[in-house]
Design a protein around this motif. Structure first.
Motif, PDB file in Angstrom:
ATOM      1  N   PHE A  66       0.783  -1.493  -0.277  1.00 28.13           N
ATOM      2  CA  PHE A  66      -0.327   0.234   0.016  1.00 28.13           C
ATOM      3  C   PHE A  66       1.012   1.155  -0.271  1.00 28.13           C
ATOM      4  N   ASP A  67       0.488   2.682  -0.561  1.00 29.13           N
ATOM      5  CA  ASP A  67       1.022   3.711  -0.932  1.00 29.13           C
ATOM      6  C   ASP A  67       0.738   4.806   0.499  1.00 29.13           C
ATOM      7  N   ARG A  68       1.053   5.618   0.388  1.00 30.64           N
ATOM      8  CA  ARG A  68       0.386   6.875   1.330  1.00 30.64           C
ATOM      9  C   ARG A  68      -0.986   7.273   1.478  1.00 30.64           C
ATOM     10  N   GLY A  69      -1.464   7.445  -0.254  1.00 28.59           N
ATOM     11  CA  GLY A  69      -3.055   7.559  -0.264  1.00 28.59           C
ATOM     12  C   GLY A  69      -3.805   5.949   0.392  1.00 28.59           C
ATOM     13  N   MET A  70      -3.512   4.960   0.321  1.00 24.52           N
ATOM     14  CA  MET A  70      -3.745   3.559   0.458  1.00 24.52           C
ATOM     15  C   MET A  70      -4.017   4.184   2.490  1.00 24.52           C
ATOM     16  N   LEU A  71      -3.269   4.309   2.657  1.00 24.59           N
ATOM     17  CA  LEU A  71      -2.671   4.080   4.104  1.00 24.59           C
ATOM     18  C   LEU A  71      -3.669   5.127   5.177  1.00 24.59           C
ATOM     19  N   ARG A  72      -3.812   6.454   4.419  1.00 20.14           N
ATOM     20  CA  ARG A  72      -4.649   7.742   4.764  1.00 20.14           C
ATOM     21  C   ARG A  72      -6.517   7.223   4.704  1.00 20.14           C
ATOM     22  N   GLY A  73      -6.506   6.614   3.585  1.00 16.19           N
ATOM     23  CA  GLY A  73      -7.669   6.623   3.537  1.00 16.19           C
ATOM     24  C   GLY A  73      -8.698   4.934   4.071  1.00 16.19           C
TER      25      GLY A  73
END
Length: 162
Positions: A66-73
Motif C-alpha cells: 500500500f502507498d500513502r494514499g491507501m494508508l490515509r484512506g
C-alpha cells in the motif's frame, strides 16, 4: 498598557527564538524519534489532518503493498467508524521505545528504524491488544526534514482490525 503589550511580545519572541534554536540543535536520532512520537500522538487523537505528516508523498509499504494514499484512506475509515459508544476513537497505539533501534544508512541523509508497534482497543472495561507488528521504516532527509519513505511490517500478535 503599551509597555505590558511590548513586554508580552518580547517574551513571546524570546520563547519562540529559543524554541527554534533548541529544535535546530537536535540530533538526527532525536528528530526521527520526535517525528514518530508526533505520528503516534496524531493517531491516538484521530487527528485526520495531522496523521501521516512525516510520510513522504512517495511512501510505500512493500509488505502490505500500500502507498500513502491507501494508508490515509484506511486511517480515515478507522477514525470515522471505529468509535466507542460515547463517540471517542476506540484505538490507541504505542511504540516500545526500549526496543526502538535506529541506523544511519547514509549519515544525515538516510536512516532505518526498527520498532514494535502495538494497537490497543479501548472499547469496554479495559485495553486489549488487537494487533502487534514489528516495523522497519526507511527514512530520507529532504529539504532539511526527515520523511518516512517506505516500510515493511510483520504481524507478531493479533490482526489488523479494519
Amino acid at each position: 498598557m503599551k509597555r505590558a503589550l511590548l513586554l508580552v511580545a518580547a517574551a513571546l519572541a524570546v520563547w519562540l527564538g529559543g524554541r527554534e534554536l533548541w529544535l535546530s540543535l537536535r540530533s538526527d536520532d532525536e528528530r526521527i524519534r520526535a517525528a514518530l512520537a508526533e505520528e503516534v500522538a496524531a493517531f491516538d487523537a484521530a487527528a485526520a489532518f495531522s496523521v501521516l505528516r512525516h510520510f513522504a508523498e512517495d511512501y510505500r509499504d512493500v509488505s502490505g503493498n500500500f502507498d500513502r494514499g491507501m494508508l490515509r484512506g484506511a486511517l480515515l475509515y478507522a477514525f470515522q467508524n471505529r468509535r466507542t459508544q460515547d463517540g471517542a476513537f476506540r484505538h490507541r497505539t504505542e511504540i516500545d521505545w526500549d526496543r526502538f533501534a535506529i541506523a544511519m544508512t547514509d549519515p544525515g541523509a538516510a536512516a532505518e528504524t526498527t520498532f514494535p508497534l502495538v494497537l490497543y482497543d479501548q472499547e469496554g472495561s479495559g485495553e486489549v491488544v488487537v494487533w502487534a507488528i514489528e516495523v522497519v521504516a526507511k527514512w530520507a532527509r529532504r529539504s532539511g526534514e526527515w520523511w518516512i519513505t517506505g516500510s515493511t511490517h510483520r504481524t507478531t500478535a493479533g490482526k489488523r482490525p479494519w
